[in-house]
Design a protein around this motif. Structure first.
Motif, PDB file in Angstrom:
ATOM      1  N   SER A  17      20.217  26.698 -21.004  1.00  0.00           N
ATOM      2  CA  SER A  17      19.155  27.594 -20.534  1.00  0.00           C
ATOM      3  C   SER A  17      18.734  27.233 -19.114  1.00  0.00           C
ATOM      4  O   SER A  17      18.578  28.112 -18.258  1.00  0.00           O
ATOM      5  N   VAL A  18      18.578  25.936 -18.869  1.00  0.00           N
ATOM      6  CA  VAL A  18      18.245  25.476 -17.508  1.00  0.00           C
ATOM      7  C   VAL A  18      19.369  25.883 -16.563  1.00  0.00           C
ATOM      8  O   VAL A  18      19.133  26.433 -15.476  1.00  0.00           O
ATOM      9  N   ASN A  19      20.605  25.626 -16.964  1.00  0.00           N
ATOM     10  CA  ASN A  19      21.780  25.975 -16.175  1.00  0.00           C
ATOM     11  C   ASN A  19      21.764  27.458 -15.811  1.00  0.00           C
ATOM     12  O   ASN A  19      21.884  27.832 -14.639  1.00  0.00           O
ATOM     13  N   PHE A  20      21.597  28.319 -16.807  1.00  0.00           N
ATOM     14  CA  PHE A  20      21.683  29.763 -16.573  1.00  0.00           C
ATOM     15  C   PHE A  20      20.547  30.267 -15.695  1.00  0.00           C
ATOM     16  O   PHE A  20      20.766  31.055 -14.771  1.00  0.00           O
ATOM     17  N   VAL A  21      19.338  29.823 -15.957  1.00  0.00           N
ATOM     18  CA  VAL A  21      18.184  30.286 -15.164  1.00  0.00           C
ATOM     19  C   VAL A  21      18.350  29.868 -13.705  1.00  0.00           C
ATOM     20  O   VAL A  21      18.160  30.679 -12.786  1.00  0.00           O
ATOM     21  N   VAL A  22      18.726  28.616 -13.495  1.00  0.00           N
ATOM     22  CA  VAL A  22      18.932  28.148 -12.117  1.00  0.00           C
ATOM     23  C   VAL A  22      20.076  28.922 -11.465  1.00  0.00           C
ATOM     24  O   VAL A  22      19.966  29.366 -10.319  1.00  0.00           O
ATOM     25  N   ALA A  23      21.180  29.122 -12.194  1.00  0.00           N
ATOM     26  CA  ALA A  23      22.318  29.866 -11.650  1.00  0.00           C
ATOM     27  C   ALA A  23      21.922  31.293 -11.270  1.00  0.00           C
ATOM     28  O   ALA A  23      22.309  31.794 -10.212  1.00  0.00           O
ATOM     29  N   LEU A  24      21.142  31.930 -12.112  1.00  0.00           N
ATOM     30  CA  LEU A  24      20.718  33.300 -11.841  1.00  0.00           C
ATOM     31  C   LEU A  24      19.818  33.364 -10.608  1.00  0.00           C
ATOM     32  O   LEU A  24      19.980  34.250  -9.754  1.00  0.00           O
ATOM     33  N   VAL A  25      18.903  32.421 -10.493  1.00  0.00           N
ATOM     34  CA  VAL A  25      18.014  32.382  -9.323  1.00  0.00           C
ATOM     35  C   VAL A  25      18.833  32.169  -8.050  1.00  0.00           C
ATOM     36  O   VAL A  25      18.634  32.860  -7.043  1.00  0.00           O
ATOM     37  N   VAL A  26      19.782  31.233  -8.097  1.00  0.00           N
ATOM     38  CA  VAL A  26      20.618  30.976  -6.914  1.00  0.00           C
ATOM     39  C   VAL A  26      21.488  32.193  -6.600  1.00  0.00           C
ATOM     40  O   VAL A  26      21.664  32.552  -5.434  1.00  0.00           O
ATOM     41  N   LEU A  27      22.012  32.845  -7.631  1.00  0.00           N
ATOM     42  CA  LEU A  27      22.817  34.053  -7.408  1.00  0.00           C
ATOM     43  C   LEU A  27      21.994  35.135  -6.719  1.00  0.00           C
ATOM     44  O   LEU A  27      22.453  35.769  -5.762  1.00  0.00           O
ATOM     45  N   LEU A  28      20.784  35.340  -7.178  1.00  0.00           N
ATOM     46  CA  LEU A  28      19.919  36.347  -6.573  1.00  0.00           C
ATOM     47  C   LEU A  28      19.553  35.989  -5.131  1.00  0.00           C
ATOM     48  O   LEU A  28      19.439  36.863  -4.277  1.00  0.00           O
ATOM     49  N   ALA A  29      19.391  34.688  -4.872  1.00  0.00           N
ATOM     50  CA  ALA A  29      19.008  34.246  -3.530  1.00  0.00           C
ATOM     51  C   ALA A  29      20.187  34.209  -2.569  1.00  0.00           C
ATOM     52  O   ALA A  29      20.014  34.466  -1.370  1.00  0.00           O
ATOM     53  N   SER A  30      21.380  33.901  -3.088  1.00  0.00           N
ATOM     54  CA  SER A  30      22.515  33.674  -2.191  1.00  0.00           C
ATOM     55  C   SER A  30      23.626  34.710  -2.305  1.00  0.00           C
ATOM     56  O   SER A  30      24.469  34.804  -1.416  1.00  0.00           O
ATOM     57  N   GLY A  40      23.537  25.653 -10.776  1.00  0.00           N
ATOM     58  CA  GLY A  40      23.017  25.759 -12.137  1.00  0.00           C
ATOM     59  C   GLY A  40      23.604  24.699 -13.050  1.00  0.00           C
ATOM     60  O   GLY A  40      22.889  24.060 -13.834  1.00  0.00           O
ATOM     61  N   TYR A  41      24.900  24.495 -12.951  1.00  0.00           N
ATOM     62  CA  TYR A  41      25.575  23.502 -13.779  1.00  0.00           C
ATOM     63  C   TYR A  41      25.042  22.099 -13.486  1.00  0.00           C
ATOM     64  O   TYR A  41      24.812  21.306 -14.394  1.00  0.00           O
ATOM     65  N   THR A  42      24.818  21.809 -12.218  1.00  0.00           N
ATOM     66  CA  THR A  42      24.283  20.500 -11.831  1.00  0.00           C
ATOM     67  C   THR A  42      22.896  20.275 -12.434  1.00  0.00           C
ATOM     68  O   THR A  42      22.601  19.188 -12.950  1.00  0.00           O
ATOM     69  N   ALA A  43      22.059  21.289 -12.404  1.00  0.00           N
ATOM     70  CA  ALA A  43      20.730  21.177 -13.016  1.00  0.00           C
ATOM     71  C   ALA A  43      20.855  20.908 -14.515  1.00  0.00           C
ATOM     72  O   ALA A  43      20.136  20.071 -15.075  1.00  0.00           O
ATOM     73  N   GLY A  44      21.768  21.601 -15.163  1.00  0.00           N
ATOM     74  CA  GLY A  44      21.989  21.398 -16.589  1.00  0.00           C
ATOM     75  C   GLY A  44      22.510  20.014 -16.919  1.00  0.00           C
ATOM     76  O   GLY A  44      22.196  19.451 -17.969  1.00  0.00           O
ATOM     77  N   ILE A  45      23.308  19.431 -16.011  1.00  0.00           N
ATOM     78  CA  ILE A  45      23.842  18.083 -16.228  1.00  0.00           C
ATOM     79  C   ILE A  45      22.709  17.069 -16.385  1.00  0.00           C
ATOM     80  O   ILE A  45      22.750  16.217 -17.271  1.00  0.00           O
ATOM     81  N   PHE A  46      21.713  17.156 -15.526  1.00  0.00           N
ATOM     82  CA  PHE A  46      20.622  16.183 -15.583  1.00  0.00           C
ATOM     83  C   PHE A  46      19.873  16.265 -16.909  1.00  0.00           C
ATOM     84  O   PHE A  46      19.536  15.238 -17.507  1.00  0.00           O
ATOM     85  N   VAL A  47      19.636  17.463 -17.382  1.00  0.00           N
ATOM     86  CA  VAL A  47      18.970  17.641 -18.678  1.00  0.00           C
ATOM     87  C   VAL A  47      19.866  17.098 -19.789  1.00  0.00           C
ATOM     88  O   VAL A  47      19.432  16.339 -20.657  1.00  0.00           O
ATOM     89  N   SER A  48      21.124  17.465 -19.752  1.00  0.00           N
ATOM     90  CA  SER A  48      22.074  17.077 -20.787  1.00  0.00           C
ATOM     91  C   SER A  48      22.261  15.563 -20.869  1.00  0.00           C
ATOM     92  O   SER A  48      22.308  14.991 -21.965  1.00  0.00           O
ATOM     93  N   GLY A  70      30.869   7.817 -16.146  1.00  0.00           N
ATOM     94  CA  GLY A  70      31.741   8.554 -17.068  1.00  0.00           C
ATOM     95  C   GLY A  70      31.186   9.921 -17.415  1.00  0.00           C
ATOM     96  O   GLY A  70      31.904  10.927 -17.413  1.00  0.00           O
ATOM     97  N   PHE A  71      29.899   9.966 -17.698  1.00  0.00           N
ATOM     98  CA  PHE A  71      29.250  11.227 -18.054  1.00  0.00           C
ATOM     99  C   PHE A  71      29.334  12.218 -16.891  1.00  0.00           C
ATOM    100  O   PHE A  71      29.724  13.377 -17.067  1.00  0.00           O
ATOM    101  N   PHE A  72      28.967  11.763 -15.691  1.00  0.00           N
ATOM    102  CA  PHE A  72      28.986  12.665 -14.543  1.00  0.00           C
ATOM    103  C   PHE A  72      30.405  13.050 -14.142  1.00  0.00           C
ATOM    104  O   PHE A  72      30.628  14.164 -13.680  1.00  0.00           O
ATOM    105  N   ALA A  73      31.374  12.166 -14.358  1.00  0.00           N
ATOM    106  CA  ALA A  73      32.775  12.524 -14.092  1.00  0.00           C
ATOM    107  C   ALA A  73      33.221  13.624 -15.053  1.00  0.00           C
ATOM    108  O   ALA A  73      33.826  14.626 -14.640  1.00  0.00           O
ATOM    109  N   LEU A  74      32.922  13.440 -16.337  1.00  0.00           N
ATOM    110  CA  LEU A  74      33.263  14.462 -17.341  1.00  0.00           C
ATOM    111  C   LEU A  74      32.638  15.794 -16.975  1.00  0.00           C
ATOM    112  O   LEU A  74      33.310  16.828 -16.927  1.00  0.00           O
TER     113      LEU A  74
END
Length: 123
Positions: A17-30, A40-48, A70-74
């Motif tokens: 959800s964090v990933n998608f919301v952030v991705a959508l906001v960035v898509l609308l802005a950029s 968006g994926y990067t934001a989701g990584i921190f939560v995950s 390892g986690f961040f590489a994956l």
């Protein structure tokens, strides 16, 4: 469904959800599909990561540097693959939400099994 799989699903829904919301906001802005997926994926990584380390696997897992790398590489490899999948599917169907969902399904499967390897958990 095992309890860790259920917790992974709940944590994944939150991180996604964090990933998608952030991705959508960035898509609308950029207006950039690739940029929106990466940010968006990067934001989701921190939560995950925090949820996986503290809750998903039914124990607190060390926040060691090895686990973190390892986690961040994956998730980085999965994120690159997800971006490629979303771009490819978006070019075919011209629907960001559906393209993103196709990429997300791949990412969920990849990351669930990858976490089990990184955190050295039994299947």
């Amino acid at each position: 469904m095992s309890s860790s799989a259920f917790r992974f699903l709940i944590a994944g829904l939150l991180a996604t959800s964090v990933n998608f919301v952030v991705a959508l906001v960035v898509l609308l802005a950029s207006n950039s599909v690739s940029l929106s997926v990466v940010v968006g994926y990067t934001a989701g990584i921190f939560v995950s990561y925090q949820l996986a380390r503290l809750w998903v696997h039914g124990m607190i897992i060390s926040g060691s540097l090895v686990n973190l790398i390892g986690f961040f590489a994956l998730y980085s490899i999965t994120g690159i693959m997800m971006t490629i999948i979303v771009e490819f599917v978006f070019e075919i169907i011209k629907n960001f939400t559906l393209a993103w969902l196709v990429g997300a399904v791949f990412a969920v499967v990849q990351n669930f099994y990858g976490q089990r390897i990184i955190f050295k958990l039994q299947a």
